[in-house]
Design an enzyme around this catalytic site. Structure first.
Site, mmCIF file in Angstrom:
data_model
loop_
_atom_site.group_PDB
_atom_site.id
_atom_site.type_symbol
_atom_site.label_atom_id
_atom_site.label_comp_id
_atom_site.label_asym_id
_atom_site.label_seq_id
_atom_site.Cartn_x
_atom_site.Cartn_y
_atom_site.Cartn_z
ATOM 1 N N GLY A 46 0.743 -0.901 -0.477
ATOM 2 C CA GLY A 46 0.138 0.118 0.350
ATOM 3 C C GLY A 46 0.939 1.215 0.048
ATOM 4 N N GLN A 51 2.860 9.808 1.928
ATOM 5 C CA GLN A 51 4.089 8.907 1.356
ATOM 6 C C GLN A 51 5.115 9.399 0.401
ATOM 7 O OE1 GLN A 51 2.161 4.936 2.514
ATOM 8 N NE2 GLN A 51 4.246 4.673 3.108
ATOM 9 N N CYS A 91 5.859 -0.629 7.334
ATOM 10 C CA CYS A 91 5.630 0.621 6.050
ATOM 11 C C CYS A 91 7.241 0.958 5.377
ATOM 12 C CB CYS A 91 5.665 1.538 7.470
ATOM 13 S SG CYS A 91 5.027 3.562 6.184
ATOM 14 N N LEU A 92 6.205 1.268 4.157
ATOM 15 C CA LEU A 92 7.465 1.775 3.716
ATOM 16 C C LEU A 92 8.233 3.162 3.691
ATOM 17 C CD1 LEU A 92 6.204 1.384 0.034
ATOM 18 C CD2 LEU A 92 7.586 -0.198 1.382
ATOM 19 N N HIS A 133 -3.764 1.475 7.841
ATOM 20 C CA HIS A 133 -2.850 2.582 7.709
ATOM 21 C C HIS A 133 -2.536 2.678 7.302
ATOM 22 C CE1 HIS A 133 1.523 0.887 8.254
ATOM 23 N NE2 HIS A 133 1.501 1.879 7.495
ATOM 24 N N GLU A 134 -3.317 2.768 5.713
ATOM 25 C CA GLU A 134 -2.928 3.860 4.189
ATOM 26 C C GLU A 134 -3.860 5.646 4.244
ATOM 27 O OE1 GLU A 134 -0.684 3.201 2.503
ATOM 28 O OE2 GLU A 134 -0.080 1.699 3.048
ATOM 29 N N HIS A 137 -2.146 7.617 7.153
ATOM 30 C CA HIS A 137 -0.997 7.950 6.510
ATOM 31 C C HIS A 137 -1.690 9.710 6.022
ATOM 32 C CE1 HIS A 137 2.792 6.400 6.557
ATOM 33 N NE2 HIS A 137 2.076 5.277 5.433
#
Ligand code: NI
Length: 166
Positions: A46, A51, A91-92, A133-134, A137
């Protein structure tokens, strides 16, 4: 298409609250395509526009094993949620860090697709975790915010050490 740079925690820009998208046009679709390429290359399941330092309410996910089921959520809203599930997340924007977060088990989401058409889905299990989660952000929140202060400071120390080694 270029890969986009992914902001890394504790970059302050990750704290930005994203603004609603008002027009779904070719420019937005080009961003979606670049984000998808960036997410698949990372690889990740995701990615939120936040991000890649674009502060609009846009999230993409692909939780399929075949990596060919891209889902796009523009101006997403969780309209119902129930239950609880605890899941290990990464997470990226926080590379190499994994920890358990408790979230709603089942959510109903309303959003626009890449053509600007409204849709609704019910998400469970990994898709539910990933979307929550996304969407966080977009509110300027990362999953480590859910962890204890002690864990958060350990994570910051690890990241600082790694940055010094670069
Ligand atoms: Ni993330």
């Amino acid at each position: 298409m270029p890969l986009l740079e992914i902001l890394e925690y504790p970059d302050q820009r990750l704290l930005t609250v994203a603004k609603p998208v008002d027009t779904v046009d070719d420019g937005l679709r080009a961003l979606i395509d670049d984000m998808a390429e960036t997410m698949y290359a990372a690889p990740g399941v995701g990615l939120a526009a936040t991000q890649v330092d674009v502060h609009i309410r846009l999230v993409i996910v692909d939780v399929s094993e075949t990596r060919d089921q891209l889902q796009v959520f523009i101006n997403p809203e969780i309209v119902e949620q129930e239950g609880e599930q605890a899941c290990e997340e990464g997470c990226l924007s926080v590379p190499g860090i994994y920890d358990t977060v408790t979230r709603a088990a089942r959510i109903r989401v309303r959003a626009l697709d890449r053509n600007g058409a409204p849709f609704e889905i019910v998400a469970e299990e990994m898709l539910s975790v990933c979307l929550q989660h996304e969407f966080d952000h977009l509110e300027g929140k990362v999953f480590v915010d859910y962890l204890s202060r002690l864990k958060q400071s350990r994570i910051r120390n690890r990241i600082e050490k790694r940055a010094r080694r670069r």
